[in-house]
Design an enzyme around this catalytic site. Structure first.
Site, PDB file in Angstrom:
ATOM      1  N   ASP A  78       0.852  -1.180   0.000  1.00 34.73           N
ATOM      2  CA  ASP A  78       0.000   0.000   0.000  1.00 34.73           C
ATOM      3  C   ASP A  78       0.900   1.245   0.000  1.00 34.73           C
ATOM      4  O   ASP A  78       1.895   1.288  -0.732  1.00 34.73           O
ATOM      5  CB  ASP A  78      -0.945  -0.063   1.197  1.00 34.73           C
ATOM      6  CG  ASP A  78      -2.017   1.002   1.206  1.00 34.73           C
ATOM      7  OD1 ASP A  78      -2.866   1.009   0.298  1.00 34.73           O
ATOM      8  OD2 ASP A  78      -2.014   1.843   2.124  1.00 34.73           O
TER       9      ASP A  78
ATOM     10  N   TYR B 252      -2.391  10.544   3.235  1.00 34.15           N
ATOM     11  CA  TYR B 252      -3.496  11.141   2.475  1.00 34.15           C
ATOM     12  C   TYR B 252      -3.382  12.645   2.276  1.00 34.15           C
ATOM     13  O   TYR B 252      -3.499  13.142   1.154  1.00 34.15           O
ATOM     14  CB  TYR B 252      -4.836  10.754   3.122  1.00 34.15           C
ATOM     15  CG  TYR B 252      -5.030   9.265   3.137  1.00 34.15           C
ATOM     16  CD1 TYR B 252      -5.314   8.579   1.959  1.00 34.15           C
ATOM     17  CD2 TYR B 252      -4.849   8.526   4.305  1.00 34.15           C
ATOM     18  CE1 TYR B 252      -5.449   7.200   1.947  1.00 34.15           C
ATOM     19  CE2 TYR B 252      -4.983   7.149   4.303  1.00 34.15           C
ATOM     20  CZ  TYR B 252      -5.276   6.486   3.121  1.00 34.15           C
ATOM     21  OH  TYR B 252      -5.382   5.125   3.106  1.00 34.15           O
TER      22      TYR B 252
ATOM     23  N   HIS C 206      -6.805  -6.310  -2.152  1.00 38.77           N
ATOM     24  CA  HIS C 206      -5.836  -5.307  -1.708  1.00 38.77           C
ATOM     25  C   HIS C 206      -4.953  -5.839  -0.586  1.00 38.77           C
ATOM     26  O   HIS C 206      -3.864  -5.323  -0.365  1.00 38.77           O
ATOM     27  CB  HIS C 206      -6.586  -4.058  -1.247  1.00 38.77           C
ATOM     28  CG  HIS C 206      -5.702  -2.875  -1.011  1.00 38.77           C
ATOM     29  ND1 HIS C 206      -4.845  -2.363  -1.971  1.00 38.77           N
ATOM     30  CD2 HIS C 206      -5.519  -2.094   0.085  1.00 38.77           C
ATOM     31  CE1 HIS C 206      -4.184  -1.324  -1.481  1.00 38.77           C
ATOM     32  NE2 HIS C 206      -4.577  -1.142  -0.244  1.00 38.77           N
TER      33      HIS C 206
END
Length: 314
Positions: free
Chosen positions: A102, A231, A291
């Site tokens: 990730d 983020y 994922h």
């Protein structure tokens, strides 16, 4: 699991939580994503150690049992590149293999680009090379406004959304949502947590004990740093232009990973354009992989990782 040793190591003025097993001469450093933590690598740590490597997973600063920086709102993903190299220094490791999942793939690739003398090779899961900054594949500009990244980048929004639930429920919701093949996109009158179906079971490869472990670690750290890095800081310029990752590299992607549906990502990988930046890249798809492919199919992923590591030692 009981043979994994836990300690705190000071890196760049912060005490980082480190999990380690194995005593091989070659070190493998595992880099987690979100909502993961060192524990996400539990299957890989043991398998890699049993194959003769020194296996190390740690909680990034601000995650799990690692300390928070004084001003997390000023942190950017490039700070984690310094953290990786600083950890190698603190553990007196001159050169290591990196394995990133990730967003953990991104500082891993950057470390390989900026410090190739410290990286033997790199393996990433779920994320190809992406250069953080305003021009990073222009992903954010093409995402729907209800997309989870778009929502979480908005100051205060995720905090209010997550704050309606206890930490354990937040982790359960994200793990369940992100195990699917569809991108998490909320309607105008929804938040991301509203997408979770309370009747949905945990993924079959993710136990209640696993959930308890994740929840206990995020109860320690909260989500403040995780929302900032990656983020809310992903578009921050890091001063790196025209990067190249010249070390051997392996990208493992699940065919059912929702990241494949990000704007431009699948074409970037399948067309081979990613090899303009990572020329020595091997790409392997796992047909039913999600994922969280390394937790979903640990034996297959362990096999791929160990075969790749062993090839570099020949």
């Amino acid at each position: 699991m009981e043979n994994i040793k836990h300690s705190h190591v000071e890196v760049k003025g912060l005490k980082l939580h480190v999990a380690e097993i194995g005593s091989g001469s070659k070190a493998v450093i595992f880099l987690h994503g979100f909502p993961e933590i060192w524990y996400t690598w539990r299957h890989q740590l043991i398998a890699v150690a049993n194959s003769g490597y020194r296996a190390i997973a740690f909680d990034f600063r601000g995650y799990g049992l690692s300390e928070h920086p004084a001003e997390p709102e000023k942190e950017i993903i490039y700070d984690l590149v310094d953290e990786i190299i600083g950890l190698l220094d603190a553990l007196t490791i001159s050169k290591a293999f990196l394995v990133g999942k990730d967003f953990g793939a991104i500082p891993g690739y950057l470390a390989a680009a900026v410090h190739p003398e410290r990286v033997d090779a790199i393996i990433t899961l779920g994320i190809p090379f992406i250069l953080p900054g305003p021009d990073s594949l222009q992903i954010h500009q093409h995402l729907p406004k209800g997309f989870y990244i778009t929502r979480w980048r908005e100051p205060g929004r995720a905090e209010a959304d997550f704050g309606r639930f206890d930490v354990k429920s937040v982790i359960r919701n994200i793990y369940t949502l992100f195990s699917g093949s569809e991108e998490p996109i909320a309607a105008d009158d929804q938040e991301i947590m509203d997408l979770y179906d309370p009747s949905a079971p945990l993924p079959p490869w993710f136990s209640e004990e696993d959930l308890e472990t994740y929840a206990s670690l995020y109860e320690k750290s909260g989500f403040k740093y995780a929302l900032q890095v990656p983020y809310r800081s992903f578009d921050t310029e890091g001063g790196l232009s025209d990067p190249k990752v010249t070390v051997p590299a392996l990208l493992i992607m699940g065919e059912k990973d929702f990241v494949c549906k990000f704007p431009g990502i699948e074409g970037y990988i399948r067309s081979g354009a990613v090899k303009n930046i990572v020329p020595n890249l091997e790409i392997i798809y796992i047909p039913e992989g999600s994922h969280f492919v390394h937790e979903q199919f640990p034996e297959k992923v362990n096999q791929l990782i160990i075969e790749f590591l062993d090839k570099q030692r020949i």
